[in-house]
Design a protein around this motif. Structure first.
Motif: not given
Length: 317
Positions: A178-191
């Motif tokens: 089982l894997r609990s995930h947290l995806y961040p809100g997209i940010a300017p520094e993301f490629v």
């Protein structure tokens, strides 16, 4: 459109059970995905697991790294059952499918395996009340997913005219995770906006819940479709590569991915696997009119190949 299956009717009588089994089978031949309601799991099992996970993900990064993912040593160095924390960009779903050189995933994870069911097992959880709550919540969630996945596997066996316990006796010691995930809100520094790269699951069955959009599946025409199920207590179910192999690709292990949005997103995935000594071989019914696409393989070997790719240990064997 992804089919919706209500398991409630399957608890009433044999005819209804058979009808639900056929619904699931049709979904597996069509999209490879279906939505499950009427599973009988209490709502607080979901809300507690989501809330406890979010509290952990909110800890300082240095603190989270104290509980970094490790693998169980029960069966030796090649056991990849995950336990603990994985940071952003630490894993690459593309690699799991053998595609090297692709970008890594913008997702944090906290993972557990079957050992979560043993309260005496030493696992990487914080010792404070929040850590105790996280362990308890994930244990309840894991047990609930075991029961739902076992029931779906039983219904698949009925649809395939196999003994009711066909999958049960081949998964009763499986090293499920089982894997609990947290995806961040997209940010300017993301490629890019890659929450998780395109992949198929090396599972018998995968159960996913989520609190918002982001999951996409690729249909047979190659188009990406959004799976916008927002209720935390509704399972998005897909079959994985094991069922595709067993059915000679009659059942579809569908590629899927996660795209980041402006808001953060949580999800929890449960992976139903197979016993190490289970041989995955095409069912005779699916090789009558065409040759098998896959050679028989023991699950332990199949899984090790996949995990060596995911964790960058292709040369381990």
């Amino acid at each position: 459109m992804i089919p919706v299956v209500d398991l409630t009717a399957a608890r009433t009588d044999a005819d209804a059970e058979r009808a639900v089994a056929e619904e699931i089978s049709r979904a597996c031949k069509g999209t490879g995905f279906f939505i499950v309601r009427g599973h009988g799991i209490a709502t607080d099992v979901f809300t507690d697991a989501y809330a406890a996970s979010l509290r952990f993900f909110g800890l300082p990064l240095d603190t989270k790294h104290e509980f970094a993912m490790r693998t169980s040593t029960v069966r030796g160095d090649n056991d990849y059952s995950p336990y603990g924390y994985s940071a952003l960009l630490s894993e690459n779903a593309y690699a799991y499918t053998g595609r090297a050189g692709m970008p890594s995933d913008y997702v944090e994870k906290f993972s557990v395996g079957r050992l979560i069911l043993d309260d005496d097992e030493e696992l990487p959880f914080p010792a404070d009340p929040d850590g105790v709550a996280l362990r308890g919540a994930l244990k309840r969630y894991f047990a609930a997913c075991e029961s739902v996945s076992d029931r779906i596997a039983e219904l698949l066996a009925l649809a395939l005219d196999l003994p009711r316990d066909f999958f049960a006796i081949r998964t009763d010691t499986s090293n499920d995770s089982l894997r609990s995930h947290l995806y961040p809100g997209i940010a300017p520094e993301f490629v890019n906006d890659q929450g998780m790269g395109q992949h198929t699951d090396g599972t018998l069955i995968t159960l996913l819940t989520q609190d918002g959009p982001g999951l996409q599946i690729r249909d047979r025409a190659g188009e990406w479709l959004d799976v916008d199920v927002r209720e935390q207590d509704t399972f998005i179910v897909n079959i994985g590569d094991l069922m595709a192999r067993w059915s000679n690709d009659e059942y579809v292990s569908t590629p899927h991915r996660v795209r980041l949005d402006v808001r953060r997103r949580q999800s929890i995935a449960f992976f139903k696997l197979a016993n190490d000594d289970t041989v995955i071989d095409c069912f005779p019914a699916f090789v009558k009119d065409r040759p098998p696409r896959y050679e028989p393989i023991r699950y332990e070997e199949f899984s090790l190949r996949k995990m060596n790719l995911l964790f960058g240990r292709e040369s381990a064997r």
